[in-house]
Scaffold this motif. Sequence first.
Motif, short mmCIF file in Angstrom:
data_model
loop_
_atom_site.label_atom_id
_atom_site.label_comp_id
_atom_site.label_asym_id
_atom_site.label_seq_id
_atom_site.Cartn_x
_atom_site.Cartn_y
_atom_site.Cartn_z
N HIS B 98 0.58 -1.20 -0.63
CA HIS B 98 0.01 0.28 0.51
C HIS B 98 0.71 1.22 -0.39
CE1 HIS B 98 -2.77 -2.84 1.34
NE2 HIS B 98 -3.38 -2.54 1.04
N ARG B 99 -0.01 2.27 -0.77
CA ARG B 99 0.86 3.46 0.21
C ARG B 99 1.44 3.72 1.60
NH1 ARG B 99 -3.11 8.44 1.84
NH2 ARG B 99 -3.98 7.84 3.34
N ILE B 100 1.84 5.00 1.77
CA ILE B 100 2.79 5.02 2.79
C ILE B 100 2.24 6.01 3.95
CG2 ILE B 100 4.91 5.05 4.19
CD1 ILE B 100 6.57 3.26 2.21
N ALA B 101 1.67 5.89 4.83
CA ALA B 101 0.89 7.13 5.32
C ALA B 101 1.44 7.13 6.92
CB ALA B 101 0.00 7.76 4.55
N LYS B 296 -7.76 1.35 -3.26
CA LYS B 296 -6.62 1.10 -2.79
C LYS B 296 -6.10 1.59 -4.88
CE LYS B 296 -3.33 -1.57 -3.36
NZ LYS B 296 -2.36 -2.87 -2.90
N PRO B 301 -7.31 6.87 -4.14
CA PRO B 301 -6.56 8.16 -4.35
C PRO B 301 -7.26 9.48 -4.92
CG PRO B 301 -5.51 6.13 -5.20
CD PRO B 301 -6.75 5.81 -5.13
N THR B 304 -8.34 10.84 -2.16
CA THR B 304 -7.06 11.78 -0.91
C THR B 304 -6.72 13.02 -1.95
OG1 THR B 304 -6.20 9.59 -0.35
CG2 THR B 304 -4.62 12.04 -0.53
#
Lengths: 308, 308
Positions: B98-101, B296, B301, B304
């Motif tokens: 996944h994205r990193i956050a 995802k 996105p 977001t």
Amino acid sequence: MSKILIFGHQSPDTDAITSAITFSHLQNELGKETEPVALGKTTAETQYALDYFEVEAPRVITTAADETPEVMLVDHNEAQQSVSDIDKVKVLAVVDHHRIANFQTANPLYYRAEPVGCTNTIILKLYKENNVEVPKHIAGLMLSAIISDTLLFKSPTCTAEDEKAAKELAEIADIDIEAYGKDLLKAGADTSSKNADQILNDDAKNFPMGDLTVRIGQVNVVDVDEILERKQELLDEMAAQSESNKLDLFILVTTNVLESDSVALVYGEEKAQVAEAFNKEMKDDTLYLEGVVSRKKQVVPQLTEQFS
Amino acid sequence: MSKILIFGHQSPDTDAITSAITFSHLQNELGKETEPVALGKTTAETQYALDYFEVEAPRVITTAADETPEVMLVDHNEAQQSVSDIDKVKVLAVVDHHRIANFQTANPLYYRAEPVGCTNTIILKLYKENNVEVPKHIAGLMLSAIISDTLLFKSPTCTAEDEKAAKELAEIADIDIEAYGKDLLKAGADTSSKNADQILNDDAKNFPMGDLTVRIGQVNVVDVDEILERKQELLDEMAAQSESNKLDLFILVTTNVLESDSVALVYGEEKAQVAEAFNKEMKDDTLYLEGVVSRKKQVVPQLTEQFS
């Protein structure tokens, strides 16, 4: 189409500069169009390695979005150590060996971090995993970075993997590690021609800690007195830069690369807390840190704990 | 010494549960003492895979620090998707896609993320890199996760690497991918026995977007009318949970796994912005999202971007 830019952190050290070059070479071999760039001028140590292996220094940038929509980061991930417009570009990949903080993406990406001493130790693995041959000059640069980051394997950040990688790379580059390594570290340990700003900032990073911004510079020497004799000049410069750059603390860690000890100069209102973090007595803004050579393992975690 | 706990995200799906099991097996083979655990009950789909390959469901935890100082994360990194006391344990390793956050550490760690369709595709690489054999039941669980995350290779998140991994694993597990895959997806697509809370939350995650907290649940069906007939019941439950859990937006994405389309139900003051993010007209709190199957890649996105 614009090239993907690859770069290490601001105030680049030998690993930051060379990992951009070595990772870019790998990516290009894999069919990507990339260019290694730098977020600052090369140090004398890095220049020694580049000259030795006849590689040109990468050009210096401060922003990326004006050139490319896509970047790859090496040897760092924290936004404040990167290009100033990191939020305006897409990060496709990161190869790093630091903690992760102040980093986020909107999309999945390739992220490879391992708790080893040097980014190039990981990049060597990536060459192998992708069956790409390591040319002699690339091996020489990788080896230089490992020697630099581990202070010839003496730093507590050095792992068995770093030593193994260095031996393999020395074979390819046809280098005597000890002899070349000492010359490389000495090339970076001459502070006589540096002004106070260079000593403080040639290898310095900002770290957010609690509500504070802490800047930690590190300089390698073969005699700490070179630095201690210039203490007032350095403290004055730290004061001026703390004021203009809104720093809460400025710490200069001077490391004797032959004896593996450090001395810290500390400027800022919270300086007493720095002494407390290390359980040491501060005298004239100076802390003696026996056995300390690694900012990442022996300075940042202690301060992060103190200010959290 | 306490075991290192390994777990996937809250509201675990098949990849979250099985990647904990498969990564723990690898770590144990490499000499670590680890235990796979789960941050929620297994879904009917996951239970089908576990029963098929005769593996017990991992026990459920909500906190980790009371049991162990050290953890490894699979299939997630964001703090709000993890144990509630993630800030009190040391994260030794992350394997994720996944994205990193909303993730940070005080120390360097092992972090392996790749933009592939399934965590288990990466874990299979790690088995190979470490020369550890993949047992038949582990191969079966990995394959199940790839089928689940990619909806039998139909999701846009699916990569060539996922398909290649699935084929290799099917050989080891001695499984007909198409036949087993359809049975697995159908096992997870029966909502008739689920109450509104289960439909909303069995596979749901919170995402911080701008100043908002957005919860996005996803449910797989073979007929979207199963869900649309229960719209009012679901919206009432979304309203109640938004109030008690301080959510700004609650979105339920209902995905037809056979036709690869989705319908979103949206609750919250900012619901008009959700329609805007997808450039669609909202009717009765419902958005038709043709061709959308991946939260995802095709939902997070876009939202977001809208709320940033």
